[in-house]
Design an enzyme around this catalytic site. Sequence first.
Site, mmCIF file in Angstrom:
data_model
loop_
_atom_site.group_PDB
_atom_site.id
_atom_site.type_symbol
_atom_site.label_atom_id
_atom_site.label_comp_id
_atom_site.label_asym_id
_atom_site.label_seq_id
_atom_site.Cartn_x
_atom_site.Cartn_y
_atom_site.Cartn_z
ATOM 1 N N GLY A 48 0.636 -1.213 -0.002
ATOM 2 C CA GLY A 48 0.201 0.142 0.084
ATOM 3 C C GLY A 48 0.906 1.370 0.085
ATOM 4 C CB SER A 49 -0.020 4.337 1.802
ATOM 5 O OG SER A 49 -1.177 4.440 1.606
ATOM 6 C CB THR A 50 4.913 1.557 2.510
ATOM 7 O OG1 THR A 50 4.451 0.418 1.645
ATOM 8 C CG2 THR A 50 4.774 1.439 3.720
ATOM 9 C CG PHE A 51 4.883 0.736 -3.471
ATOM 10 C CD1 PHE A 51 5.051 -0.145 -2.614
ATOM 11 C CD2 PHE A 51 5.526 0.497 -4.500
ATOM 12 C CE1 PHE A 51 5.875 -1.332 -2.847
ATOM 13 C CE2 PHE A 51 6.162 -0.541 -4.990
ATOM 14 C CZ PHE A 51 6.200 -1.494 -4.194
ATOM 15 C CE LYS A 52 -0.764 6.767 -1.661
ATOM 16 N NZ LYS A 52 -1.780 6.646 -0.493
#
Lengths: 207, 566
Positions: free
Chosen positions: B278-282
């Site tokens: 998820g958002s850790t990729f942003k």
Amino acid sequence: MARMMLKSPGNAAWMRDGSVRSGRRGWASAAFLIAGTLAVALTSYSLSLKVSSERRETDRIARQNRALESELKAMDAELRVRMRLPQLQRWNDTILGMVPISASQYLANPVHLANYGKPLPGDAPALPSVQLAVRDVPIAPSLAKPLLVSAPGAPMEKGATTRPSQASLPIDPVLASAMSQAVSSQTAPDDLLRQVEMTFQGQPGNP
Amino acid sequence: MSPAALARPSIRLPGHRQMALGIARQRLAIGILLFGAFTILLGLRLGELALFDGAPRHAGVAVASPHMRADIVDRNGLTLASSFEAYALAARPRDIVGDREALVQKLALILPERDIAAIRAAVFHDGKFRYVTRRILPEQAEAIRRLGEPGLTLEREAERLYPHVGLAAHMVGYTGIDGRGEGGMERAFEERLTDPARLSEPLVLSMDARVQQALESELQSQMTLSEAEGAAGVVLDVHTGEILALASLPAFNSNSPGGLTGMPSHMNRATLGVYELGSTFKAFTIAMALDSGVVKSLDERFPTNPIHVSRFRISDIHPKPYPLSVPEVLIHSSNVGTARMAERMGAAVQKDFLKKLGFLDRAPGELLERGRTLYPAEDNWGQSAVLTVGFGHGIAVTPLHLASAYATLVNGGVRHEPTYLKVPEGAKRQATRVFSEKTSRLLNGMLRLAVMDGTGRRADAEGYRVGGKTGTAEKVLAGARGYDRRRNITTFAGAFPMDDPRYVVVTMVDDPSKGSRMAGTVAAPVFKNVVNRIAPVLGVAPDMAREPDTHAMDGLYTPRKKPVQP
């Protein structure tokens, strides 16, 4: 065969003498050979014995070393198992309750350390504090009185041989009462303190 | 008696005596020759033994039994696995003399931990050979030897002991009944550990047992608290790529792993399990956009209105009513903002960066349990894939992948291949540049802001200048298409101290079912507790006065008014 037997007496004269000599020589050399062989064999055998006993000894020591080593390893392992990290964690969770040090408990430099010495806010301006060599705990009257005050009406204990009032040197009653008052009212430390304060205030540089 | 018969014995032919003598001499000569030949043979053999055969073979002390393995130690020399001599007891029922039942009773007394029925079965069974038990102690072996039963055989074998029981069970691994490594480093370094020449030389791991313990215990307590299905965590040194800790829960006892390797506890969630994180990729998408130049300045604004692409609709969970600046996209974890950045970048650039970060390869490191990542197929990496991968969906990686990529992001932009082996002091490791130093520095500041003002507030370990990003993703439905809305994977990936990053920590809690199911309240506190515990151990001192440089972001975000203490 018959011819040989016939021939032999002819040679016997010179052979007998020679054969005795050569027989002796042969015997001596044989004896020498046997003795030499024996000596060498014995020496070699004893050497070999010695070597093998030494070897056995080193083997034994090596085996002993090995046993000790494995024993050491086992004990070390036991110790490690007993102090394994999950076990320490369990102890901490259930009994010790230690927590990691917080950021505010770190002192990066001596200035941080010095900050701990700051006076508390709202305190009176600090006076130079002086440690007096006076023990200012309240002195129990029960200790002071019997020494300094004569009590004529007080019952005397049996077996008590000396009383201050009955001492060989008479005590001045006025002085005794003054002393007892001074000691029991504990004015002396306060006076001393005041005196010290005055001394400090009187000095140049002190407000 | 006939006269002829009487006369026969007395007949002696002339020359008979000579003939008998000749035969006797001949025999004697043959005997002497034989004797001489035998003596010469013995002499020759003695000579050969003395000259050519070297030292007698039994000269050395019998030491190592087969299956001995070298020790495994952590980076500080703490023993994680070591071998001991043990014995296996086997029965040859046909050779047993005496009363078998009495023998069974005696054995049961010596081996209290072994079931008596099993002993009886081995002693009474109808075959040539059967193991009664394996790995018994030398004292027990001695007691059995004293029984003097010829039908019992004691075989020397090695016993592998893991003093810390379940600590780092997945990383260190375990050995099977035959003494071969069957998981973790035990399997990966089977040859090295069993090499007779290197038995006395321990295998030194990069792992620090204290860090490992802190990570495992914090993950375990959060797992219990939130009744989660599993948890995983990684601690990585950003400058060397050394893995200081790698946890996967639930774990197992390495001393008696038992069961099949397919059990949930035997799966290494940190290196074998792949998750959409998820958002850790942003953070990566923003770094890619800045580095490739498609986003030129931090004050570019990205509107938050939903995007429709094919059958998908991309929107923010808490959309802001105004367009977001680049730092705000990360702080508020805007799906739309990162999707728009990814859209500008395109599939080729995105794929190139993902490749360089290692996301398209198997999990790095020496372990053999390495998960293969899941990502859109080559012919299916269209616009919708670009957008969803941009905010961490549609791509499933292992927590180790994520930790390695975060290390690359924060350490100045260079990637070191993660390793489980200790890197010698001062040794230079091969590194490949992925991001520029400037991008890395900007992202460090933004990640710090995401913790101070964004979703990762509960990860802020006081004084340690923590930076990182939360990630909450829905789990993929088992055996069906689509996502399970009630089951989440919560992740926090971050580093500390952000002014000069040294360590990356990734914490992941799989399917928390009690209380909040968001990463900010499940994975972030674990991160904070772990940092608080490991930073003093790793020599990172807290400093309330220092902060990473966030001047470039000034005025581009609204700082939080009141600090909210968890």
